[in-house]
Design an enzyme around this catalytic site. Sequence first.
Site, PDB file in Angstrom:
ATOM      1  CG  HIS A   1      -1.952   1.095   0.944  1.00  0.00           C
ATOM      2  ND1 HIS A   1      -1.931   2.529   1.576  1.00  0.00           N
ATOM      3  CD2 HIS A   1      -3.296   0.772   0.726  1.00  0.00           C
ATOM      4  CE1 HIS A   1      -3.085   3.048   1.318  1.00  0.00           C
ATOM      5  NE2 HIS A   1      -3.906   2.161   0.972  1.00  0.00           N
TER       6      HIS A   1
ATOM      7  CD  GLU B   1      -5.134   1.717  -2.963  1.00  0.00           C
ATOM      8  OE1 GLU B   1      -6.266   1.803  -2.471  1.00  0.00           O
ATOM      9  OE2 GLU B   1      -4.071   1.676  -2.396  1.00  0.00           O
TER      10      GLU B   1
END
Length: 243
Positions: A96, A165
């Site tokens: 992430h 993302e």
Amino acid sequence: MRKTVIAGNWKMHMTCSSAKEYIDKFIPFSKEFPSDRHVVIAPPFTAISTLASLLQGTNIQLSSQNVHWEDTGAFTAEISPSMLLEHDVRYAIVGHSEPRKYFSESDEQINLRARSAQSNGLIPIVCVGESIEQRERGEAERVIRRQVEQGLEQTDLTKLVIAYEPIWAIGTGKTCESNEANRICGLIREWAGFSDLIIQYGGSVKPANIDEIMSMSDIDGVLVGGASLDPENFARIANYQSI
């Protein structure tokens, strides 16, 4: 056939008591979800045991927010695959943008995490994405391709999920245009060389835009941050309507 994976990443939110309140509200909504949608919640580590108990017998699966590449050892603040498997965790988010940014995680470390997850029966959700500066300099595709190629090295592409993302869209309220997100997801699948690779989009996903996002041909699901903290909002996202 690519499966649909709708995942909510709670990040550093929710105590055990607030997680229980959330799940008590969420489970009734979940009974309306289509059976072919895999709905996943990634709570903080402290709430995993609580959720594992509450979610027994439901159609909701658990994910961790990270996983280490070793099963035991002197790795302060880390968590191992066996610790997660003990609580029926099925997925593990790796790479992430926040650990990449705040803890300088490299693509090589992320690859080790992904491979460790797979070798222990977990499905890694491998996150990739560019910063606004990289996009403005025309470097987005090069950066994402490097993350994909290095992050997926020696992994089984049939047993993982990629989450695209764009960093500039995470928690900012700015959403990547659906057509552009779809284009990048298509490129990721091409770079990986596997047409059945499952790819999510993440970045300011909310009830107002989920139907459009999920109408895109190369997007198979979403990784949701802030909107997943409200059980009604996340249920609406999981129960999106095909356009």
